[in-house]
Design an enzyme around this catalytic site. Structure first.
Site, short mmCIF file in Angstrom:
data_model
loop_
_atom_site.label_atom_id
_atom_site.label_comp_id
_atom_site.label_asym_id
_atom_site.label_seq_id
_atom_site.Cartn_x
_atom_site.Cartn_y
_atom_site.Cartn_z
N ARG A 83 0.87 -1.19 0.00
CA ARG A 83 0.00 0.00 0.00
C ARG A 83 0.89 1.22 0.00
O ARG A 83 1.55 1.52 0.99
CB ARG A 83 -0.92 -0.02 1.23
CG ARG A 83 -1.97 1.08 1.26
CD ARG A 83 -2.84 1.00 2.51
NE ARG A 83 -3.57 -0.25 2.59
CZ ARG A 83 -4.72 -0.50 1.96
NH1 ARG A 83 -5.28 0.43 1.23
NH2 ARG A 83 -5.30 -1.69 2.06
N ARG B 68 1.76 -4.24 -6.37
CA ARG B 68 1.12 -5.42 -5.78
C ARG B 68 1.44 -6.68 -6.58
O ARG B 68 1.55 -7.77 -6.01
CB ARG B 68 -0.40 -5.21 -5.70
CG ARG B 68 -0.74 -4.21 -4.62
CD ARG B 68 -2.19 -4.21 -4.22
NE ARG B 68 -2.36 -3.25 -3.13
CZ ARG B 68 -3.50 -3.03 -2.50
NH1 ARG B 68 -4.60 -3.70 -2.85
NH2 ARG B 68 -3.56 -2.16 -1.52
N GLU C 294 -6.18 -8.19 -2.65
CA GLU C 294 -6.58 -7.62 -3.93
C GLU C 294 -5.38 -7.17 -4.76
O GLU C 294 -4.53 -6.43 -4.29
CB GLU C 294 -7.49 -6.41 -3.69
CG GLU C 294 -7.90 -5.71 -4.98
CD GLU C 294 -8.70 -4.43 -4.74
OE1 GLU C 294 -9.27 -4.28 -3.64
OE2 GLU C 294 -8.75 -3.60 -5.66
#
Length: 423
Positions: free
Chosen positions: A276, A388, A348
Site C-alpha cells: 500500500r 502489488r 486484492e
RNA sequence: GGAGACGUCGCAUAGUCCGGUCGAGUGCGCCUCACUGCUAAUGAGGUAAGGAGUCAAAUCCUUCGGAGGUUCAAAUCCUCUCGUCUCCGCCA
C-alpha cells in the site's frame, strides 16, 4: 449520475439500491421533490421568456410612440425574466447536487452486505506448500532486499512513508510487467495509451472520485489540478462531451500511468513494504460500450485480468464484491485476489467495475444508435498494478536461497533471465 | 514568459466593424426520394445537442469555447477566463 427520468418512473429501484449499499434512502425523495420544484420553475421561466421574445420582435418593427409604449412594458418583463431565471438556476443546481449524491444502481445478483460479505467465485492456481519444500517463507520486503529490487528506506528518506525505489532488477521487472501487459492487451484489441496523470476538476468529478473518495485524491492547489489515482480517470474523460458512433464501439483502451493515492484513513494498515503506497504505476483497461453489451464486456475484462495472473503463475481467487463495498460508480465489481504466502491470505491485486451509464452521464459521453442518442456504458479493469503484482510475484516464486524464479511469460522481457539472483 | 491571430450546427466556412427580421447562410459529408440496367453523375427534400411538454405529436425554452456584464433585446458591444495557431525568449 443516475438517470433522473428512470428514477421518476421507478423510485423504488433506486431506494432498494441505496438501501443495500448502506446509503441514504431519503435522498431519493429529496431528489423527487427537487425535480418537481425545478420543472415548475422551468414552466414559469419559459412562459415569461416567450413573452419577452415576442415583445422584442415587436420592438424591432415598431416606430415612434408605439415603440416607446412597448419598451415600457418590456422593461418590467425583463426584470421578471431575470428573477425567474435565477430561481430556475438555483433549483437546477440544487437538483444536480442531490442527484450527484446518489450512487449507481446496484446490479442484480450482487451479494448484499459489507466488505466481508463478498462471494468467492473461484480459486485458481496451486498454492505452494513451503514447509513441505523445507523452508520458511520470506516476505516481499526481505526478498526485495536480497535481490536488490526494492529500497524502502531511501524511499522514506526522500519522499516519506509509503514511498519506495525500485532498483536494478526491480526497475527492470516493472518495465517487463508493463511490456507484457501492454502487448497482450494490444493483441486483444485495446488501443495503447499513455495518458496525463494530472487532470482538471471536471475529469475528476466526472469519474466520481470527488465524492466519497475525495479524501484520497491529491490536489494541486496552485494550479487547480488533481493527480489521478488511476488511469481510469483520463481514459474515461478522454471522450468527455462526445457522441460516439455505434459502429466504433466497443472502444477499448489500455493505459500505462502512475497512480497517486493519499491513503487517508488507512493509517497503520499494510505499513510494511510496497503493498500500500502513495504512488505506483499501473496498466489499466477501459471500455466504452453499448449498455446491452456491458455485462459481457465486464466478464471479458475479468477474463483478461485472470489470464494475466495465470501467465505470471500466481495463485488467486475471484470475488464478487458486496453491495456495501462497491464504490459509488460501480454497479458490479469483481476483484482478483492473489495469494500472499507471507500473510497466508488472498489480497486484492486487480479489480474490474461495470459503471453502466453512471460515468458517461456525468461526462456527457453518448452513443449514436439506430434508436437515437443515449448514454453508453463504461467499464474499467486493472491489468497490472505493478507494486502489488511484484509483491505477489516475489512471494509466490521465491526459492529456498532467496532467489526468485521468473515466470516464463516475463522472460522475453528480461533478457531471458530465469531467476532474479541474490546479490 | 513576451507579441499577435483565431475559437460559429460532423468537417470547412459566412455572419461580428454598423445589436433586433440569426438557432444561424453556403460548400462538403451523411440520410431519404426521383432519374438511370448497376455504380457514378444530376435534381428535390432532410440533417446539432439538452430541457419543458405530449399517448405520440404540435409547440416552447436553452446553448455560437467557458464565466460574468451592458441592454427592452447579444453570435454581434465590454470584462475575465480556457483552448488552438504564428513569431520571439527559455527549456527536458
Amino acid at each position: 449520475m443516475i438517470d433522473l427520468a428512470a428514477l421518476r418512473l421507478d423510485p423504488d429501484a433506486v431506494r432498494r439500491s441505496q438501501q443495500v449499499r448502506g446509503e441514504s434512502v431519503e435522498l431519493v425523495d429529496e431528489v423527487l421533490a427537487a425535480d418537481v420544484a425545478r420543472r415548475a420553475a422551468v414552466g414559469v421561466f419559459e412562459a415569461l421568456r416567450t413573452e419577452q421574445k415576442s415583445l422584442g420582435a415587436l420592438v424591432a418593427k415598431a416606430q415612434g410612440d408605439e415603440k416607446q409604449a412597448i419598451l415600457a412594458q418590456t422593461k418590467t418583463l425583463s426584470d421578471q425574466v431575470k428573477l425567474a431565471e435565477s430561481q430556475l438556476r438555483d433549483l437546477d443546481a440544487a437538483l444536480e447536487n442531490l442527484v450527484l449524491g446518489l450512487s449507481n444502481i446496484v446490479a442484480l445478483g450482487v451479494p448484499v452486505g459489507g466488505e466481508d460479505d463478498f462471494v468467492v467465485l473461484r480459486e485458481v492456481g496451486e498454492r505452494r506448500d513451503f514447509s513441505a519444500e523445507g523452508f520458511t517463507v520470506r516476505d516481499h520486503v526481505e526478498l526485495g532486499e536480497f535481490i536488490g529490487a526494492i529500497d524502502i528506506e531511501r524511499g522514506a528518506k526522500v519522499s516519506g512513508s509509503r514511498f519506495y525505489y525500485l532498483t536494478g532488477p526491480g526497475a527492470m521487472l516493472e518495465l517487463a510487467l508493463v511490456q507484457l501487459a501492454m502487448t497482450t492487451a494490444q493483441a486483444n484489441g485495446f488501443q495503447p495509451m499513455i495518458p496525463p496523470a494530472l487532470v482538471k476538476p471536471a475529469a475528476m468529478e466526472g469519474t466520481g472520485f470527488l465524492g466519497q473518495a475525495a479524501e484520497n485524491v491529491y490536489r494541486l492547489e496552485a494550479d487547480d489540478l488533481y493527480l489521478v489515482g488511476t488511469a481510469e480517470v483520463p481514459l474515461a474523460a478522454y471522450h468527455m462531451d462526445e457522441i460516439l458512433d455505434l459502429a466504433s464501439m466497443p472502444k477499448r483502451y489500455v493505459a500505462f500511468s502512475p497512480c497517486f493515492r493519499r491513503e487517508a484513513g488507512s493509517h497503520g494498515k499494510d505499513t510494511r513494504g510496497i503493498f500500500r503506497v502513495h504512488w505506483f504505476d499501473k496498466v489499466e483497461m477501459f471500455s466504452f460500450c453499448p449498455v446491452a453489451e456491458a455485462e459481457e464486456e465486464h466478464l471479458r475484462l475479468l477474463g483478461y485480468e485472470e489470464a494475466f495472473l495465470q501467465a505470471l503463475e500466481i495463485p488467486y481467487r475471484v470475488i464478487d464484491v458486496a453491495t456495501g463495498d462497491l464504490g459509488s460508480s460501480a454497479s458490479r465489481k469483481f476483484d482478483c485476489e492473489a495469494w500472499i504466502p507471507s500473510q497466508e491470505r488472498y489480497r486484492e491485486v486487480t479489480s474490474t467495475s461495470n459503471c453502466t451509464t453512471f460515468q458517461s452521464r456525468r461526462l456527457r459521453i453518448r452513443g449514436r444508435e439506430e434508436s437515437g442518442i443515449s448514454p453508453i456504458a463504461t467499464l474499467n479493469g486493472t491489468l497490472c498494478a505493478v507494486t502489488r503484482t511484484i509483491v505477489a510475484l516475489f512471494e509466490n516464486h521465491q526459492q529456498a536461497d532467496g532467489s526468485i524464479k521468473v515466470p516464463a511469460a516475463l522472460r522475453p522481457f528480461l533478457g531471458g533471465a530465469e531467476y532474479f539472483q541474490v546479490k
